[in-house]
Design an enzyme around this catalytic site. Structure first.
Site, short mmCIF file in Angstrom:
data_model
loop_
_atom_site.label_atom_id
_atom_site.label_comp_id
_atom_site.label_asym_id
_atom_site.label_seq_id
_atom_site.Cartn_x
_atom_site.Cartn_y
_atom_site.Cartn_z
N CYS A 137 0.82 -1.23 0.00
CA CYS A 137 0.00 0.00 0.00
C CYS A 137 0.84 1.26 0.00
CB CYS A 137 -0.93 -0.01 1.22
SG CYS A 137 -2.03 -1.44 1.27
N LYS A 204 -7.64 0.28 11.10
CA LYS A 204 -7.75 -0.82 10.13
C LYS A 204 -6.76 -1.90 10.54
CE LYS A 204 -6.90 -1.80 5.30
NZ LYS A 204 -6.68 -1.14 4.00
N CYS A 228 3.06 -4.69 9.04
CA CYS A 228 3.87 -3.59 9.59
C CYS A 228 3.21 -2.24 9.34
CB CYS A 228 5.28 -3.63 9.00
SG CYS A 228 5.32 -3.31 7.25
N LYS A 257 -12.18 -1.13 10.81
CA LYS A 257 -12.25 -2.12 9.72
C LYS A 257 -11.35 -3.31 10.05
CE LYS A 257 -10.80 -2.61 4.96
NZ LYS A 257 -10.05 -1.97 3.90
N SER A 284 -15.03 -7.71 2.76
CA SER A 284 -15.43 -8.76 1.83
C SER A 284 -15.58 -10.13 2.49
CB SER A 284 -14.39 -8.84 0.70
OG SER A 284 -13.09 -9.05 1.24
O1 PB1 Z 1 -13.67 -5.58 1.56
C1 PB1 Z 1 -12.47 -5.65 1.84
O2 PB1 Z 1 -11.90 -6.72 2.10
C2 PB1 Z 1 -11.69 -4.36 1.86
C3 PB1 Z 1 -10.18 -4.53 1.71
C4 PB1 Z 1 -9.51 -3.19 1.90
C5 PB1 Z 1 -10.08 -2.13 1.00
N1 PB1 Z 1 -9.94 -0.85 1.57
C6 PB1 Z 1 -8.03 -3.23 1.93
C7 PB1 Z 1 -7.52 -4.44 2.63
C8 PB1 Z 1 -6.27 -5.11 2.16
O3 PB1 Z 1 -6.30 -5.66 1.06
O4 PB1 Z 1 -5.30 -5.06 2.90
C9 PB1 Z 1 -7.30 -2.73 0.71
C10 PB1 Z 1 -6.04 -1.99 1.15
N2 PB1 Z 1 -5.76 -0.81 0.46
#
Ligand code: PB1
Length: 334
Positions: A137, A204, A228, A257, A284
């Site tokens: 990311c 998150k 990390c 999240k 998801s």
């Molecule tokens: O619905 C989901 O699983 C969301 C996943 C999420 C999207 N913001 C992140 C999680 C991840 O893949 O680590 C994407 C990270 N930018």
């Protein structure tokens, strides 16, 4: 029976035998359209529509297919969306340069979506992982660690690009320290600070429940993991410090999240910052679990109970792939 069991203050069922009495005692748990934000996947091919195998009833759309799909939902009351861009022909490189390229599907779609839906609140996820060759990311050093300064610079650049293209809200999901201040500074220097909000993915966690999303986005890290920079699932303390960091840097809204397994963090964050709107991202993996929890009626009942619990814990808005189902339920339009 001794008189302890006959004391009037121990007779509760006289207070909730009627549905209206029950509703009176479930404050701040209603589910209205403004409490729901719909995540949508946006493809480069503007005419494409692709089902997502791991997420029943979820699709990836080109903008020309997304507009009719959203028209139906706006008619049922949809108030906000969260856009994720997906690139299949554009290059993926170490700095995620396609994220803010003028050909990026998000940047190209925003003016069309703003024109098609003048009242719809449009948020854009801001991250590099869909666009980086390594799948992380942020930007990496040559030893494979997160390059903090380079990552924050890139995230702010991408957020500004989406703001300029028409996003009402930018939502950095990268989790890098200090990206909120960098984004706010960029908005201020471009006189956008009073036209664009910052929804921080503040709390998150490094969850195992992102699998279907990563499958859909092809956004898994090529090497290593995100532990990390995403929070350890067992640390309420780091969640509190991350929320405090982002509030201090100017975040307009906060987020927890995933959702259901982290309702203690939702309550903690709402108690810690009662004046900041708090979002939950029902991820998801949660979507897949509930989708497979029974027949359509059982799924709907479980879903609405879950949303009620999320609102009870303190969520003001829930980001959920179930938005179409929820809107049908609360609008009565199927
Ligand atoms: O619905 C989901 O699983 C969301 C996943 C999420 C999207 N913001 C992140 C999680 C991840 O893949 O680590 C994407 C990270 N930018």
């Amino acid at each position: 029976m001794n008189d302890l069991f006959l004391r009037p203050e121990h007779v509760l069922q006289g207070g909730y035998f009627h549905s209206t009495l029950r509703k009176l005692q479930e404050p701040n748990t209603s589910i209205e359209p403004h409490n729901i934000m719909y995540p949508v996947f946006l493809l480069e091919n503007e005419d494409a529509i692709q089902p997502v195998g791991s997420m029943p009833n979820v699709h990836r759309y080109g903008v020309n297919q997304l507009i009719p799909a959203l028209t139906t939902l706006v008619d049922k009351g949809l108030k906000s969306i969260l856009i994720f861009g997906i690139v299949e022909t554009m290059p993926k490189d170490p700095t995620g340069s396609s994220a803010d390229d003028v050909s990026n599907p998000v940047i190209k779609a925003l003016p069309k979506l703003r024109d098609a839906f003048p009242q719809l609140l449009i948020a854009c996820d801001v991250c590099l992982c869909p666009y980086t060759s390594h799948g992380h990311c942020g930007v990496l050093t040559n030893t494979g660690a997160i390059d903090h300064a380079a990552s924050v610079k890139r995230i702010a650049e991408v957020a500004l690009a989406y703001a300029k293209a028409g996003a009402h809200v930018v939502a950095p999901s990268d989790m890098m320290d200090n990206r909120i201040k960098a984004i706010k500074d960029a908005l201020i220097s471009h006189k956008l600070q009073n036209q664009v909000s910052v929804l921080s993915y503040s709390c998150k966690f490094a969850s195992s429940m992102y699998g279907p999303f990563r499958d859909t986005m092809k956004s898994s890290p090529m090497e290593g993991d995100r532990k990390c920079y995403q929070l350890p699932p067992g640390s309420a303390a780091l969640a509190a410090r991350a929320a405090a960091r982002d509030v201090a840097e100017g975040a307009d809204f906060l987020m927890v999240k995933p959702g259901l397994p982290y309702l203690d963090i939702v309550k903690q964050t709402k108690d810690q910052f009662p004046n900041h709107p708090l979002f939950i991202y029902q991820v998801s993996g949660e979507y897949a679990m509930i989708s497979r929890s029974g027949d359509s009626n059982e799924v709907q009942t479980t879903l609405m109970e879950t949303l009620t619990c999320m609102r009870r814990a303190g969520a003001d808005c829930i980001i959920t792939y179930f938005a179409p189902v929820i809107l049908s339920i609360i609008s009565g339009k199927h």
